[in-house]
Scaffold this active site. Structure first.
Site, PDB file in Angstrom:
ATOM      1  N   LYS A 222     -56.717  20.666 -53.455  1.00 26.95           N
ATOM      2  CA  LYS A 222     -58.094  20.361 -53.840  1.00 26.95           C
ATOM      3  C   LYS A 222     -58.104  19.246 -54.889  1.00 26.95           C
ATOM      4  O   LYS A 222     -58.839  18.292 -54.797  1.00 26.95           O
ATOM      5  CB  LYS A 222     -58.762  21.635 -54.369  1.00 26.95           C
ATOM      6  CG  LYS A 222     -60.212  21.425 -54.756  1.00 26.95           C
ATOM      7  CD  LYS A 222     -60.879  22.724 -55.145  1.00 26.95           C
ATOM      8  CE  LYS A 222     -62.276  22.450 -55.676  1.00 26.95           C
ATOM      9  NZ  LYS A 222     -62.973  23.653 -56.101  1.00 26.95           N
ATOM     10  N   GLU A 228     -46.699  21.404 -58.455  1.00 29.82           N
ATOM     11  CA  GLU A 228     -45.823  21.896 -57.379  1.00 29.82           C
ATOM     12  C   GLU A 228     -46.032  21.057 -56.118  1.00 29.82           C
ATOM     13  O   GLU A 228     -45.080  20.599 -55.481  1.00 29.82           O
ATOM     14  CB  GLU A 228     -46.137  23.371 -57.056  1.00 29.82           C
ATOM     15  CG  GLU A 228     -45.822  24.362 -58.162  1.00 29.82           C
ATOM     16  CD  GLU A 228     -46.945  24.512 -59.174  1.00 29.82           C
ATOM     17  OE1 GLU A 228     -47.923  23.720 -59.139  1.00 29.82           O
ATOM     18  OE2 GLU A 228     -46.853  25.421 -60.026  1.00 29.82           O
ATOM     19  N   GLY A 282     -60.420  27.070 -54.345  1.00 26.68           N
ATOM     20  CA  GLY A 282     -59.093  26.998 -53.723  1.00 26.68           C
ATOM     21  C   GLY A 282     -58.801  28.195 -52.834  1.00 26.68           C
ATOM     22  O   GLY A 282     -58.353  28.056 -51.693  1.00 26.68           O
ATOM     23  N   ARG A 283     -59.054  29.391 -53.339  1.00 27.82           N
ATOM     24  CA  ARG A 283     -58.707  30.597 -52.579  1.00 27.82           C
ATOM     25  C   ARG A 283     -59.727  30.911 -51.475  1.00 27.82           C
ATOM     26  O   ARG A 283     -59.603  31.914 -50.780  1.00 27.82           O
ATOM     27  CB  ARG A 283     -58.532  31.782 -53.528  1.00 27.82           C
ATOM     28  CG  ARG A 283     -59.690  32.016 -54.482  1.00 27.82           C
ATOM     29  CD  ARG A 283     -59.310  32.971 -55.604  1.00 27.82           C
ATOM     30  NE  ARG A 283     -60.359  33.112 -56.608  1.00 27.82           N
ATOM     31  CZ  ARG A 283     -60.532  32.296 -57.633  1.00 27.82           C
ATOM     32  NH1 ARG A 283     -59.733  31.256 -57.794  1.00 27.82           N
ATOM     33  NH2 ARG A 283     -61.492  32.506 -58.521  1.00 27.82           N
ATOM     34  N   GLU A 368     -57.024  36.600 -58.494  1.00 31.01           N
ATOM     35  CA  GLU A 368     -57.467  35.378 -59.175  1.00 31.01           C
ATOM     36  C   GLU A 368     -58.982  35.435 -59.385  1.00 31.01           C
ATOM     37  O   GLU A 368     -59.506  34.900 -60.357  1.00 31.01           O
ATOM     38  CB  GLU A 368     -57.076  34.133 -58.355  1.00 31.01           C
ATOM     39  CG  GLU A 368     -57.008  32.873 -59.194  1.00 31.01           C
ATOM     40  CD  GLU A 368     -56.276  31.727 -58.508  1.00 31.01           C
ATOM     41  OE1 GLU A 368     -55.115  31.468 -58.842  1.00 31.01           O
ATOM     42  OE2 GLU A 368     -56.876  31.081 -57.627  1.00 31.01           O
ATOM     43  N   HIS A 399     -40.783  52.397 -45.052  1.00 24.57           N
ATOM     44  CA  HIS A 399     -39.373  52.562 -45.418  1.00 24.57           C
ATOM     45  C   HIS A 399     -39.067  51.913 -46.753  1.00 24.57           C
ATOM     46  O   HIS A 399     -37.920  51.648 -47.071  1.00 24.57           O
ATOM     47  CB  HIS A 399     -38.483  52.008 -44.304  1.00 24.57           C
ATOM     48  CG  HIS A 399     -38.576  52.838 -43.066  1.00 24.57           C
ATOM     49  ND1 HIS A 399     -37.781  53.940 -42.852  1.00 24.57           N
ATOM     50  CD2 HIS A 399     -39.418  52.769 -42.012  1.00 24.57           C
ATOM     51  CE1 HIS A 399     -38.111  54.498 -41.688  1.00 24.57           C
ATOM     52  NE2 HIS A 399     -39.106  53.807 -41.168  1.00 24.57           N
ATOM     53  N   LYS A 510     -49.548  26.563 -67.023  1.00 27.59           N
ATOM     54  CA  LYS A 510     -49.317  25.216 -66.489  1.00 27.59           C
ATOM     55  C   LYS A 510     -49.146  24.229 -67.629  1.00 27.59           C
ATOM     56  O   LYS A 510     -48.274  23.371 -67.608  1.00 27.59           O
ATOM     57  CB  LYS A 510     -50.533  24.768 -65.669  1.00 27.59           C
ATOM     58  CG  LYS A 510     -50.671  25.395 -64.315  1.00 27.59           C
ATOM     59  CD  LYS A 510     -51.793  24.679 -63.567  1.00 27.59           C
ATOM     60  CE  LYS A 510     -52.302  25.465 -62.396  1.00 27.59           C
ATOM     61  NZ  LYS A 510     -53.504  24.894 -61.807  1.00 27.59           N
TER      62      LYS A 510
HETATM   63  O1  F6P Z   1     -53.185  28.659 -59.165  1.00 26.63           O
HETATM   64  C1  F6P Z   1     -54.372  28.069 -59.554  1.00 26.63           C
HETATM   65  C2  F6P Z   1     -54.989  27.212 -58.500  1.00 26.63           C
HETATM   66  O2  F6P Z   1     -55.977  26.460 -59.107  1.00 26.63           O
HETATM   67  C3  F6P Z   1     -55.544  27.998 -57.315  1.00 26.63           C
HETATM   68  O3  F6P Z   1     -56.809  28.485 -57.546  1.00 26.63           O
HETATM   69  C4  F6P Z   1     -55.480  26.996 -56.228  1.00 26.63           C
HETATM   70  O4  F6P Z   1     -55.611  27.599 -54.986  1.00 26.63           O
HETATM   71  C5  F6P Z   1     -54.131  26.396 -56.501  1.00 26.63           C
HETATM   72  O5  F6P Z   1     -54.048  26.333 -57.911  1.00 26.63           O
HETATM   73  C6  F6P Z   1     -53.869  25.052 -55.889  1.00 26.63           C
HETATM   74  O6  F6P Z   1     -54.721  24.054 -56.364  1.00 26.63           O
HETATM   75  P1  F6P Z   1     -54.897  22.696 -55.612  1.00 26.63           P
HETATM   76  O7  F6P Z   1     -55.470  22.979 -54.265  1.00 26.63           O
HETATM   77  O8  F6P Z   1     -55.827  21.873 -56.449  1.00 26.63           O
HETATM   78  O9  F6P Z   1     -53.560  22.046 -55.492  1.00 26.63           O
END
Ligand code: F6P
Length: 532
Positions: A222, A228, A282-283, A368, A399, A510
């Site tokens: 987003k 990452e 995001g979620r 979240e 199990h 972060k």
């Molecule tokens: O972990 C926090 C968060 O903001 C989530 O809500 C989101 O899904 C994820 O990081 C990834 O964010 P982005 O889509 O901006 O890379």
């Protein structure tokens, strides 16, 4: 563009008077719990009413919720429904579909429901971006069809057959969970992979397995700034450039993001950027361009079926009265066990291995969204909020951790997810899986304590569970399942008075990671010295 309106029931003035614990229904539920339900067993409830499954189940779309194995009677339901009304759940639902800024802490609308709507549903059409939803879907469709038809191909002319989603959180879990769930719908010859963690191991393994000439990376973020995702995207870009040359990058990377400038800077070709909007959390983003890698794998027709499933549940959620509203009911049962029985965790138990990542998906969705201790008005909550969500696919879980469910000390409500038809195993195997799921739900409820049974073998029983039953795991059904839990989370948040749509809690870690070398924390220093 419509000016965003913060719904009146969410303003400080109104909210401060609306602690759920102050509501008449909450107090009545407390009394009802103490006087009628605290010591009542599920067995007793069934002994009194053999028709419980008929009285305590409801259907929406293709989903049947049987909640007869929970500690409720008609009074409980009446009071819980009153709680929903007193907590202004109907107004909150209207506010969401109207595009009001119900994500008040970030001043944003919350419109994942618009992503799966038809224009005739008139979901917040005046909100900026909403009228572009269908155009972006058409762009995605054209792209997906062209990749499948081999008219869009790799730099060397090879067919793009390996789709690698690079993202994290909502930009990973949605596509990954849904791609696994919908494996029978994969287009022939197209394969799905994903890279999310920052440690680089997933990409290393994929590099050993894939040919960059037939690989398409979908960078999903987003913000397009998440460390990452950007680390992995840059590493993948380097690989493609090294093997195929810098000029190949634009043929092997597409992106889904709200940050058009950053996509540009990365080298994503203009016709390979798929946008979405700040009102997509995001979620909650699988329905947007974040679903691109999934659409590439299952084809656009099946992706649209997923959207149609979500829409089906949305219409039910928007229109059904509180007492007949499936997501509302699921949320109220959650509140009942969380806030009155004191359950701290909930298990999600799908009896279909294709839903193996569904518990992880729901973990982000629910934890979240509901992991909050401050209300919309900035004041501390006065009751527990989000439960710890966890789970695993059925027999694997049996199990592993079912021992604790059957004989441990804690109350752990569970959601069993069962389908009548297999999603790929043989009928015999599917029957075994379903028989196991039903047997476990029954054993959790009934327990086992015959005369003379050794204490070590006693199962105390009285463990509550919901069963969500559907015919088969199709794209429509998966869409309905996701939407069901999305709305459940929203309703719980409304009852507690929290904002389910921000996630400031993930920011601190972060920020600290960037400057960890300068940390003065003695434990961090000690460990850093050992590591480095
Ligand atoms: O972990 C926090 C968060 O903001 C989530 O809500 C989101 O899904 C994820 O990081 C990834 O964010 P982005 O889509 O901006 O890379």
């Amino acid at each position: 563009m419509k000016t965003k309106k913060v719904p009146e029931q969410y303003t400080d003035r109104k909210l401060s008077a609306r602690y759920p614990t102050d509501l008449g229904s909450w107090q009545a539920l407390k009394k009802h719990y103490r006087e009628s339900m605290q010591r009542k067993t599920l067995r007793e409830l069934f002994a009194r009413d053999k028709q419980r499954p008929q009285h305590f189940s409801m259907q929406a779309g293709d989903l049947l919720l049987d909640y007869s194995k929970t500690h409720v009677n008609k009074t409980t339901l009446k009071l819980l429904t009153r709680l929903a009304r007193e907590a202004s759940v109907p107004q909150a639902i209207d506010a969401m579909f109207a595009g009001d800024a119900i994500n008040a802490t970030e001043g944003r609308s919350v419109l994942h429901v618009a992503l799966r709507s038809k224009i005739s549903d008139t979901v917040a059409l005046e909100t900026e971006g909403v009228r572009d939803v269908w155009k972006v879907l058409t762009d995605i469709e054209n792209f997906v069809d062209a990749v499948h038809a081999n008219t869009i191909r790799g730099h060397t002319g090879k067919k793009l057959t390996h789709i690698v989603n690079i993202g994290i959180g909502g930009s990973d879990l949605g596509p990954v969970m849904a791609a696994q769930a919908l494996r029978p719908y994969w287009s022939a010859g197209i394969h799905f992979h994903s890279v999310s963690n920052i440690d680089g191991t997933q990409l290393t393994d994929l590099k050993a397995e894939l040919d960059p000439a037939s690989t398409l990376f979908v960078v999903c973020s987003k913000t397009f700034t998440t460390i990452e995702t950007m680390t992995n995207a840059n590493a993948a870009r380097q690989w493609v450039a090294q093997v195929l040359g810098e000029g190949a990058v634009s043929s092997h990377f597409v992106a889904a993001s709200t940050n058009h400038e950053a996509m540009d800077e990365f080298g994503i070709a203009p016709n390979k950027r798929f946008g979405f909007w700040d009102w997509v959390g995001g979620r909650y983003s699988l329905w947007s361009a974040v679903g691109l890698s999934l659409a590439l794998v299952i084809g656009m027709q099946n992706f649209r079926r997923l959207l149609a499933g979500g829409r089906m549940l949305d219409q039910h959620f928007r229109l059904a009265p509180m007492g007949e509203n499936l997501p509302v009911q699921l949320a109220l049962l959650g509140v009942w066990y969380n806030n009155f029985f004191g359950a701290a965790t909930q298990a999600i138990l799908p009896y279909d291995n294709r839903l193996a990542r569904f518990p992880a998906y729901l973990q982000q969705l629910q934890m979240e969204s509901s992991g909050k201790s401050v209300r919309m008005d900035g004041k501390p909550v006065r009751c527990d909020t989000g439960m710890v969500i966890w789970g695993e696919s059925g027999n694997n879980a049996q199990h592993s951790f079912y021992q604790l469910l059957h004989q441990g000390t804690r109350l752990i409500p569970a959601d069993f997810l069962l389908s009548a038809k297999t999603s790929g195993g043989t009928q015999v195997q599917h029957k075994l899986a379903i028989d196991n799921g039903l047997a476990q739900a029954e054993a959790l409820m009934d327990g086992f304590d015959e005369k003379g049974t050794s204490p070590y073998r006693v199962h105390k029983g009285n463990n509550p569970s919901n069963t969500i039953l559907f015919e088969q795991l199709t794209p429509e059904v998966l869409g309905q399942l996701i939407a069901l839990y999305e709305h459940k989370v929203f309703v719980e948040g409304v009852v507690w008075g929290i904002n389910s749509f921000d996630q400031f809690g993930v920011e601190l870690g972060k920020k600290l990671a960037g400057g960890i070398n300068k940390s003065t924390n003695p434990s961090t220093r000690f460990l850093l010295d050992k590591v480095r």
